[in-house]
Design an enzyme around this catalytic site. Structure first.
Site, PDB file in Angstrom:
ATOM      1  N   TYR A 105       0.467  -1.243   0.111  1.00 23.99           N
ATOM      2  CA  TYR A 105      -0.193  -0.086  -0.314  1.00 23.99           C
ATOM      3  C   TYR A 105       0.888   1.037   0.224  1.00 23.99           C
ATOM      4  CZ  TYR A 105      -3.396   3.887   1.769  1.00 23.99           C
ATOM      5  OH  TYR A 105      -3.670   4.545   1.869  1.00 23.99           O
TER       6      TYR A 105
ATOM      7  N   ASP B  48      -2.052  -1.222  -4.176  1.00 24.40           N
ATOM      8  CA  ASP B  48      -2.657   0.260  -4.436  1.00 24.40           C
ATOM      9  C   ASP B  48      -1.393   0.798  -4.508  1.00 24.40           C
ATOM     10  OD1 ASP B  48      -3.196   2.646  -4.536  1.00 24.40           O
ATOM     11  OD2 ASP B  48      -4.340   2.751  -2.369  1.00 24.40           O
TER      12      ASP B  48
END
Length: 251
Positions: free
Chosen positions: A105, A144
């Site tokens: 992330y 992400d």
């Protein structure tokens, strides 16, 4: 192998919005999650047949990554080399016989680019780490990445050139990763396809499909020949991101 990645923007909330049903339907070999926004000890759910690996942020309700794996890995590393960025729970690496599986992330540069310098440091550290892994065995990285690489990857590129996620600095760092021997699996298979993986909660963005492609499966170039498909599950709701999946011949 079937691999899945999803920024759930709060796993406990997503559980109430169809996560369990999607998880079971996919029956993935590896399922990576970003933004769990919880501590492992807070969970009230289990998925039979999976080993689970949590990297929770020190700050409760913030960030956090998680991987479910059917196969027990040879080794697990949290953060970079077992230390850096663990305070925000941003990276998990699982080592298997023939490949490394990494979920990340990546930090958001935030409004006014307040965290851009931190993001640039993270990018350099993470790229060097992935290169080191790749020198040992092939890498599959997902998550992400908080960047839309090209203009095709977001609805309004001209209006976002100085905004977090589409600055030239962030896009260059992502390109640098690709230049070091890695492939954007989705764009490799779908050079001109327009699909997004994230939509703002504001202004009915998802309904109007005003979005960004910021969730990725990035693979070592040496795995290109084993790649079958890279999919963005645009119809799956439950978060402001939708899941993505990878079909690849590696074990």
């Amino acid at each position: 192998m079937k691999l899945v990645s999803w920024n759930v923007n709060g796993l406990r909330a997503c559980m109430k919005k169809g996560f369990k049903e999607f998880f079971n339907e996919m029956n993935a070999d590896l399922f990576a999650i970003q933004e769990t926004k919880m501590q492992e000890e807070q969970k009230t759910f289990d998925f039979e047949g999976y080993h689970e690996f949590w990297n929770c942020a020190d700050k409760k309700g913030y960030s956090g990554t998680l991987i479910y794996s059917k196969q027990k890995p040879l080794n697990v590393v949290y953060g970079i080399d077992g230390s850096k960025y663990n305070d925000e729970g941003r990276i998990i690496t699982l080592e298997f016989k023939n490949f490394f599986f990494v979920t990340a992330y990546v930090p958001n540069s935030q409004r006014s680019l307040a965290r851009l310098d931190y993001r640039m440091e993270f990018e350099d550290d993470f790229r060097a780490y992935l290169k080191k892994l790749d020198s040992l065995k092939p890498v599959i990285m997902c998550g992400d990445l908080n960047v839309a690489h090209r203009e095709i990857d977001l609805t309004n590129p001209k209006n976002n050139e100085k905004n977090a996620g589409f600055t030239i600095e962030e896009r260059r760092k992502y390109q640098s990763l690709l230049d070091e021997g890695f492939t954007d699996s989705y764009r490799y298979l779908h050079p001109e396809k327009v699909e997004y993986s994230w939509w703002s909660y504001m202004f009915n963005a998802r309904k109007r499909n005003i979005g960004w492609r910021i969730d990725y499966f990035v693979i070592s170039n040496k795995l290109r020949g084993q790649l079958n498909d890279s999919i963005i599950h645009t119809q799956t709701e439950g978060s402001d991101h939708c899941p993505i999946s990878l079909d690849i011949e590696v074990s």
